[in-house]
Design a protein around this motif. Structure first.
Motif, short mmCIF file in Angstrom:
data_model
loop_
_atom_site.label_atom_id
_atom_site.label_comp_id
_atom_site.label_asym_id
_atom_site.label_seq_id
_atom_site.Cartn_x
_atom_site.Cartn_y
_atom_site.Cartn_z
N ALA A 2 -88.00 -75.58 -42.17
CA ALA A 2 -87.25 -75.56 -40.91
C ALA A 2 -86.87 -76.98 -40.49
O ALA A 2 -87.49 -77.96 -40.89
CB ALA A 2 -88.09 -74.91 -39.81
N ASN A 3 -85.82 -77.05 -39.69
CA ASN A 3 -85.42 -78.32 -39.10
C ASN A 3 -86.20 -78.56 -37.82
O ASN A 3 -86.34 -77.66 -36.98
CB ASN A 3 -83.92 -78.32 -38.79
N ALA A 23 -84.31 -72.69 -35.51
CA ALA A 23 -84.13 -71.69 -36.55
C ALA A 23 -83.46 -70.47 -35.93
O ALA A 23 -83.77 -70.09 -34.81
CB ALA A 23 -85.48 -71.30 -37.16
N GLU A 24 -82.55 -69.88 -36.69
CA GLU A 24 -81.82 -68.70 -36.23
C GLU A 24 -81.17 -68.94 -34.87
O GLU A 24 -81.13 -68.05 -34.02
CB GLU A 24 -82.76 -67.49 -36.18
N GLY A 25 -80.68 -70.15 -34.69
CA GLY A 25 -79.95 -70.47 -33.48
C GLY A 25 -80.79 -70.62 -32.23
O GLY A 25 -80.25 -70.62 -31.12
N GLN A 26 -82.12 -70.76 -32.39
CA GLN A 26 -82.98 -70.87 -31.22
C GLN A 26 -83.86 -72.11 -31.31
O GLN A 26 -84.35 -72.46 -32.39
CB GLN A 26 -83.87 -69.62 -31.08
N LEU A 27 -84.06 -72.76 -30.18
CA LEU A 27 -85.00 -73.87 -30.08
C LEU A 27 -86.35 -73.33 -29.65
O LEU A 27 -86.45 -72.65 -28.63
CB LEU A 27 -84.52 -74.89 -29.04
N THR A 28 -87.38 -73.66 -30.41
CA THR A 28 -88.73 -73.25 -30.07
C THR A 28 -89.59 -74.50 -29.94
O THR A 28 -89.70 -75.28 -30.90
CB THR A 28 -89.34 -72.33 -31.14
N GLU A 86 -88.99 -80.51 -41.19
CA GLU A 86 -88.63 -81.91 -41.36
C GLU A 86 -87.87 -82.38 -40.13
O GLU A 86 -86.97 -81.69 -39.63
CB GLU A 86 -87.74 -82.07 -42.60
N VAL A 87 -88.23 -83.56 -39.63
CA VAL A 87 -87.54 -84.12 -38.47
C VAL A 87 -86.15 -84.58 -38.91
O VAL A 87 -86.00 -85.53 -39.67
CB VAL A 87 -88.32 -85.30 -37.88
N VAL A 88 -85.12 -83.87 -38.42
CA VAL A 88 -83.75 -84.21 -38.79
C VAL A 88 -83.02 -84.95 -37.67
O VAL A 88 -81.98 -85.56 -37.91
CB VAL A 88 -82.95 -82.94 -39.17
N GLY A 89 -83.55 -84.89 -36.47
CA GLY A 89 -82.91 -85.57 -35.35
C GLY A 89 -83.93 -85.96 -34.29
O GLY A 89 -84.90 -85.24 -34.05
N LEU A 390 -75.01 -81.91 -31.51
CA LEU A 390 -74.32 -83.06 -32.09
C LEU A 390 -74.48 -83.10 -33.61
O LEU A 390 -73.59 -83.59 -34.32
CB LEU A 390 -74.86 -84.36 -31.46
N LEU A 391 -75.61 -82.57 -34.09
CA LEU A 391 -75.83 -82.54 -35.54
C LEU A 391 -75.18 -81.34 -36.20
O LEU A 391 -75.27 -81.17 -37.42
CB LEU A 391 -77.33 -82.54 -35.83
N GLY A 392 -74.53 -80.50 -35.40
CA GLY A 392 -73.83 -79.35 -35.96
C GLY A 392 -74.75 -78.20 -36.33
O GLY A 392 -74.34 -77.29 -37.07
N LEU A 393 -75.99 -78.23 -35.84
CA LEU A 393 -76.90 -77.13 -36.09
C LEU A 393 -76.57 -75.97 -35.16
O LEU A 393 -76.19 -76.19 -34.01
CB LEU A 393 -78.35 -77.57 -35.87
N LYS A 394 -76.71 -74.77 -35.64
CA LYS A 394 -76.40 -73.61 -34.83
C LYS A 394 -77.31 -73.60 -33.61
O LYS A 394 -78.53 -73.61 -33.75
CB LYS A 394 -76.55 -72.32 -35.64
#
Length: 402
Positions: A2-3, A23-28, A86-89, A390-394
């Protein structure tokens, strides 16, 4: 894998952080924490979403803990706790975006230099915010660094709400009303747009009332006026900050009390507001519990200034459809809310005292022309949402509350 997105709020002696999985367009939210006492005896504390807590004193046997060491401690803790991803942002709260930035930006060396140039506009915040960015770049070299500005939400103010009555050259040089708490206001507006879309399209005042306090007038989703101005000192009295002040007082302190800029800064930022007026505390809970008249006076002054500013923002909006109370005081201090909103039927607020005492979501009476709401703000989640977008993640339009 997961990101993960981290949010960082770096101050002079502390770093607040949160970790989110997208994940799946949701912030947890997976965890939140604080490194406090940077530059002195630094302590690390964190709490995971499952309730597990960690707390320890950072090792200072070789060097005093700075922002770099604090972020390294966060990285080590994330790896030790084996958070899945993994920390992507890394999203950073940056107080000042100056007259330039009206939305979050990816930080590169040129952007960083521009943000450094705004440090004189927020000398007690900006340098430490940027120290957090530098530390995060080193701790998380593969992650994108995103600056999210407290001033950005207000950048489309009309000129008359943005200027002071000074020669125009000062405005052109950046001496203007910026407004702050923008991340909180934007979060509240997004939630309102999702839950109360009709109200969100109307005339709204949001009262962010906490140790820092301000009001914002929002018309059809756009900030049109704020009680804070060039700095986070202006407007409402706060925990330790003075709020609105006749500039002549500063001249008097210089000429008659022989105070220099550093002494005046310390007075206005750290020893005024509720703390200075009461001589008791900057914490509204302690003031409400106090038997001292000075504590009562401080509360009464706070209430009167909030009411006065609500009236002014109603005039700017030309009416009012909804008022939202948020922040530590706005969300929890029922008696203060009652004092602020009572006897305001003249512009449509009919407060339901029982609903207010129970901290219900809607605290206005049924049929009240103006709806009064309590909504919990979440600036960290707003930063995480901005970073994901900004990172284009859903990412859904509304940063859902977990």
């Amino acid at each position: 894998m997961a990101n993960l997105i981290l949010t960082i709020n770096a101050g002079s002696s502390s770093v607040k952080f949160s970790a989110y999985r997208i994940a799946e367009g949701q912030l947890t939210q997976l965890a939140l924490g604080l490194i406090d006492g940077i530059g002195a005896k630094a302590t690390f504390s964190a709490k995971k979403s499952d309730g597990a807590k960690t707390q320890f004193v950072l090792d200072q046997s070789h060097a005093t803990v700075d922002h770099k060491m604090a972020l390294t401690a966060v990285l080590d803790w994330l790896e030790k706790e084996k958070l899945d991803g993994e920390v992507v942002g890394v999203g950073h709260r940056v107080v000042h975006g100056g007259p330039v930035y009206a939305e979050p930006v990816l930080v590169d060396p040129e952007i960083f230099r521009r943000l450094e140039a705004f440090s004189p506009l927020a000398p007690l915040h900006q340098p430490y915010n940027l120290a957090g960015v530098e530390a995060a770049i080193e701790a998380f070299p593969k992650a994108a660094q995103v600056a999210c500005f407290d001033t950005a939400f207000h950048r489309k103010h009309p000129f008359i709400a943005d200027t002071f009555a000074l020669p125009r050259q000062y405005y052109d040089e950046g001496v203007r009303r910026y407004g702050f708490h923008g991340l909180s206001y934007e979060f509240i507006h997004r939630i309102l747009r999702h839950e109360e879309p009709v109200l969100a399209r109307g005339k709204v005042i949001v009262a962010h009332l906490g140790n820092g306090a301000s009001l914002c007038a929002i018309n059809a989703g756009k900030s049109v006026a704020s009680t804070m101005g060039f700095t986070a000192l202006d407007g409402l009295p706060m925990g330790t900050r003075c709020g609105q002040l006749d500039p002549g007082v500063v001249l008097y302190l210089m000429a008659e009390k022989k105070m220099n800029a550093e002494q005046i800064t310390d007075l206005l930022y750290k020893n005024s507001g509720l703390k200075g007026m009461s001589g008791v505390s900057n914490d509204m809970r302690e003031l409400e519990a106090s038997t001292e008249q000075s504590a009562r006076d401080a509360i009464d002054y706070f209430v009167s200034r909030v009411r006065r500013e609500i009236g002014g923002l109603c005039a700017v909006l030309g009416g009012l459809d909804c008022i939202v109370l948020t922040g530590g005081i706005g969300e929890n201090a029922a008696r203060v809310r009652q004092a602020i909103l009572e006897n305001m039927e003249w512009f449509g607020i009919q407060i339901d005292a029982e609903a207010n005492a129970r901290n219900e979501r809607i605290i206005s009476e049924k049929g009240s022309p103006t709806v009064a709401l309590i909504l919990k703000t979440d600036e960290e989640r707003m930063i995480a949402a901005h970073t994901a977008e900004l990172l284009g993640l859903k990412q859904p339009l509304v940063p859902a509350i977990s």
